[in-house]
Design a protein around this motif. Structure first.
Motif, PDB file in Angstrom:
ATOM      1  N   THR A 135      40.579  35.400  33.367  1.00  0.00           N
ATOM      2  CA  THR A 135      40.027  35.644  34.697  1.00  0.00           C
ATOM      3  C   THR A 135      38.533  35.345  34.648  1.00  0.00           C
ATOM      4  O   THR A 135      37.845  35.805  33.751  1.00  0.00           O
ATOM      5  N   SER A 136      38.031  34.581  35.610  1.00  0.00           N
ATOM      6  CA  SER A 136      36.603  34.271  35.609  1.00  0.00           C
ATOM      7  C   SER A 136      35.807  35.555  35.827  1.00  0.00           C
ATOM      8  O   SER A 136      36.267  36.483  36.474  1.00  0.00           O
ATOM      9  N   SER A 137      34.589  35.582  35.274  1.00  0.00           N
ATOM     10  CA  SER A 137      33.728  36.751  35.435  1.00  0.00           C
ATOM     11  C   SER A 137      33.495  37.062  36.910  1.00  0.00           C
ATOM     12  O   SER A 137      33.522  38.218  37.324  1.00  0.00           O
ATOM     13  N   CYS A 194      34.355  41.170  40.772  1.00  0.00           N
ATOM     14  CA  CYS A 194      34.558  41.480  42.192  1.00  0.00           C
ATOM     15  C   CYS A 194      35.779  42.381  42.344  1.00  0.00           C
ATOM     16  O   CYS A 194      35.752  43.367  43.089  1.00  0.00           O
ATOM     17  N   GLU A 195      36.843  42.067  41.624  1.00  0.00           N
ATOM     18  CA  GLU A 195      38.045  42.902  41.679  1.00  0.00           C
ATOM     19  C   GLU A 195      37.771  44.297  41.124  1.00  0.00           C
ATOM     20  O   GLU A 195      38.303  45.294  41.620  1.00  0.00           O
ATOM     21  N   THR A 196      36.945  44.378  40.097  1.00  0.00           N
ATOM     22  CA  THR A 196      36.634  45.689  39.527  1.00  0.00           C
ATOM     23  C   THR A 196      35.849  46.529  40.529  1.00  0.00           C
ATOM     24  O   THR A 196      36.129  47.712  40.728  1.00  0.00           O
ATOM     25  N   VAL A 197      34.867  45.915  41.195  1.00  0.00           N
ATOM     26  CA  VAL A 197      34.100  46.644  42.203  1.00  0.00           C
ATOM     27  C   VAL A 197      35.030  47.161  43.294  1.00  0.00           C
ATOM     28  O   VAL A 197      34.895  48.293  43.755  1.00  0.00           O
ATOM     29  N   THR A 222      41.049  48.061  36.588  1.00  0.00           N
ATOM     30  CA  THR A 222      41.023  47.198  37.765  1.00  0.00           C
ATOM     31  C   THR A 222      42.455  46.911  38.216  1.00  0.00           C
ATOM     32  O   THR A 222      43.392  47.037  37.430  1.00  0.00           O
ATOM     33  N   SER A 223      42.634  46.553  39.483  1.00  0.00           N
ATOM     34  CA  SER A 223      43.958  46.186  39.955  1.00  0.00           C
ATOM     35  C   SER A 223      43.937  44.775  40.513  1.00  0.00           C
ATOM     36  O   SER A 223      43.293  44.537  41.538  1.00  0.00           O
ATOM     37  N   PRO A 224      44.653  43.797  39.918  1.00  0.00           N
ATOM     38  CA  PRO A 224      45.440  43.955  38.698  1.00  0.00           C
ATOM     39  C   PRO A 224      44.544  44.091  37.479  1.00  0.00           C
ATOM     40  O   PRO A 224      43.400  43.638  37.503  1.00  0.00           O
ATOM     41  N   PRO A 225      45.049  44.720  36.417  1.00  0.00           N
ATOM     42  CA  PRO A 225      44.203  44.978  35.246  1.00  0.00           C
ATOM     43  C   PRO A 225      43.794  43.674  34.569  1.00  0.00           C
ATOM     44  O   PRO A 225      44.547  42.706  34.552  1.00  0.00           O
ATOM     45  N   ILE A 226      42.580  43.665  34.017  1.00  0.00           N
ATOM     46  CA  ILE A 226      42.052  42.493  33.333  1.00  0.00           C
ATOM     47  C   ILE A 226      41.961  42.798  31.844  1.00  0.00           C
ATOM     48  O   ILE A 226      41.346  43.791  31.441  1.00  0.00           O
TER      49      ILE A 226
END
Lengths: 421, 450
Positions: free
Chosen positions: A216-218, A223-226, A277-281
């Motif tokens: 997954t790109s940073s 963004c997904e984590t936020v 995160t959803s989905p988890p990384i």
């Protein structure tokens, strides 16, 4: 050039290092200006081993902005490139090259086009944060070309808009990216905590881990984590600010024990919020975990930490050893557990500063095979090796910031037509 | 052991060696004196899987958790502990055998459970055999305990939860303990935290409690196993060569070193508990799945935030998550929830039988059995789902097409042998007594393992 005055080409070539965060940046409060949710601290790596070289050229004969990355032409239309180019152009001043009779008044920069060629001396697939070095070099070299009269921190605020971590590559040694408070991001910039000579002893070994997964790109990941991690807010608000202060102290005092404890804890917490995160990384894989176990076991058996580990958005391990002796013992352990696959010779397996191999008593594959198990292993547990799980190692150290290269032979563009050599 | 001067003599050897006394209890009579009767009870308990996780204690000796947890009880037909407990004046000390091997009962957890149960024993009378055990005598009598798991301990399938629940449940029956199931769960809790949740079937909540002495830290049933009939569970037992950090050690290290755990326990889990209770009540699979996956991932996140970091999931676990996530997202609505405990095994909960069938096809596609394994040893438990999936033999596994949600451009890699086997099961009932004498693990005549 043969022909009219309008065909001159003016060029500048610069080299910038990459950096590795020890207190991590993960999560933006503003996507377009690239403003982070917390401060971060990094160590700049020696550009002798890992760097980006960029040549920027301007000429009235260029009809549009163009860029080549590692020999391939790429598009400059994306927001990040556009932001950097706009910000730098708006700060250009008068340029005079008396020798060649070239004068570029400030107002002309907007009408002139640029050719840019950039080259990383390490593979992009290695996941070694090439965009940090890349955007830092772009901004640094353009600033030189256009005679931008801003200090390094102001330049870092521009590089930040290309890639967040790029701002930290405007300095050597130990660097802090201050998150800033302003909406427009003018105070979100990098400052140097200490230069590369401040903590001479540290030695860095990077394990480039074989990875078949496309990660997954940073940008997407953070963004997904936020958006989905309930732990991230707490990290950014309550935990990182304290760690930043503690890390600054540790660096100032060359306190390796605190440095290692903080770096490992923050690397693990970064990966923890990725998992939350959803989905988890999942950036680390089983090999990454094994490297952590090796480091943790050794550190605990010695009583005081010998090595700090940190992982970015990928499975590669950046291992920072307390001193040369620790680095030697570390390399022996790494080669013991991760011998090269049969097709690989030692010279292609340990890159960068190879002098440490001699310290470790390793001159060829035979010496690798002859390595004994580390003392901290209990005899009852048979030692499993993981041949081929590491692609190669790079031995390096903290390094200097961006520099201009005056040697014309290192320019990546042809001085006559401004096209890639 | 002195029982009492008025203890009646047994009949002569003409009588039956043992007699059933009604549900669960048997008494063996040994040839010889009155002091040699053996009274036994055999029970079976299920294991459970937490969907809102327990990780971290606020009291180590009483096993009091830092947050509530919610679990699904698994069908004991497929995964269970069977325990026989026996009492006899002829026993000279407490003894226990686990899966055939004698183990020590000296540890705090066993001692706590035995003490708590004994202190709640009441009078037991077996009129048929003329055995009377007054309440006060339980303190002086010794026990033999034999316990057996029908699944391998090495599979990391939480055998201590089922084990301690069964111990407490069967002893409570033997000793005629007059406490309700929740009170029994508070005792089982002192053996192993998650054991308290195995005192009920269906969907169970372990209330963390507030009292210092832990009396209000117990399990309650949210809904029984019939409440949400559709759910299907597939467990992937992942090959693991690593010896994992024990839960007890791991969660203590997390409490001591993770800066994220406090925030999780205080701010995040309480809300999730309420949302999960709602989801279960309403059979809202979408919410159930979103919560279960998020909580499993957060549990593993705080393990990673521990010093030293704890990695329970491995690359295979991650691949299973990716498979589930990709499929769920392509369907728009979640078809499967995943959750992982302190090990690499995946517990996958499918929305219904159809989803379970499609899930099994995906799992077998990505994780075909290694060449040495036949299908019958590879898919265990409720095998009926194989037929639904059109799979009768290895040939059918090899013939499985790639799942539609895979983009064609990415060549599909398979991971043969990375999963040891699958178990197909469903939500199940709580503890039961077993009246079938042949299921007893101890010999009714001498109270030793059969």
């Amino acid at each position: 050039m043969v022909g009219g005055a309008e065909k001159w080409v003016m060029m500048v070539t610069a080299q910038t290092p990459t950096n590795i965060a020890v207190i991590k940046y993960w999560g933006k409060r503003d996507e377009s200006l690239i403003l982070p949710v917390n401060d971060s601290i990094s160590v700049t790596l020696d550009p002798d081993h890992l760097c980006t070289t960029t040549t920027v050229a301007v000429s009235p004969s260029f009809d549009r902005d163009r860029m080549w990355l590692n020999g391939k032409e790429i598009s400059l239309s994306g927001g990040r490139y556009q932001n950097c180019l706009r910000e730098i152009r708006s700060r250009a001043s008068d340029v005079e090259d008396e020798e060649n009779g070239i004068k570029i008044p400030k107002k002309d920069w907007e009408k002139l086009h640029l050719h840019i060629a950039s080259y990383n001396n390490f593979p992009t697939a290695a996941g070694l944060a090439s965009s940090a070095a890349g955007f830092a070099c772009l901004v640094f070299s353009l600033a030189k070309l256009m005679n931008v009269k801003e200090d390094q921190s102001k330049l870092s605020a521009i590089a930040r808009q290309g890639s967040g971590s790029a701002c930290r590559s405007l300095y050597g040694g130990f660097v802090k990216w201050i998150k800033g408070r302003d909406e427009d991001g003018r105070d979100s910039l990098a400052v140097q905590l200490a230069d590369e000579k401040h903590w001479d002893d540290l030695l860095i070994i990077i394990a480039v881990v074989s990875s078949r997964q496309k990660e997954t790109s940073s940008t997407t990941g953070m963004c997904e984590t936020v958006e989905t991690s309930l732990l991230l807010k707490h990290r950014a608000k309550e935990i990182v600010p304290k760690r930043i202060l503690q890390m600054e102290e540790a660096i100032k005092n060359r306190d390796f024990t605190s440095f290692a404890q903080l770096a490992c804890a923050d690397s693990n917490q970064f990966h923890a919020v990725c998992l939350d995160t959803s989905p988890p990384i999942f950036y680390m894989n089983d090999t990454s975990h094994r490297i952590i176990s090796i480091a943790e076991k050794w550190n605990r058996s010695e009583g005081t930490p010998q090595v700090a580990y940190t992982f970015d958005a990928g499975p590669n391990a950046v291992l920072i050893a307390r001193d040369r002796k620790a680095a030697t013992l570390l390399l022996q352990r790494l080669l013991f557990y991760f011998p090269p696959s049969s097709a690989t010779d030692l010279d292609s397996y340990v890159l960068g500063d190879k002098s440490i191999l001699k310290d470790a008593g390793i001159e060829g594959i035979i010496d690798v095979e002859g390595l004994p198990p580390p003392p901290e292993i209990k005899d009852s547990i048979p030692t499993q090796k993981y041949k081929g799980d590491v692609s190669y190692f790079i031995c390096t150290r903290p390094g200097r910031g961006p520099v201009l290269l005056s040697d014309k032979s290192q320019a990546l563009l042809n001085p006559q037509d401004g096209l890639p050599k």
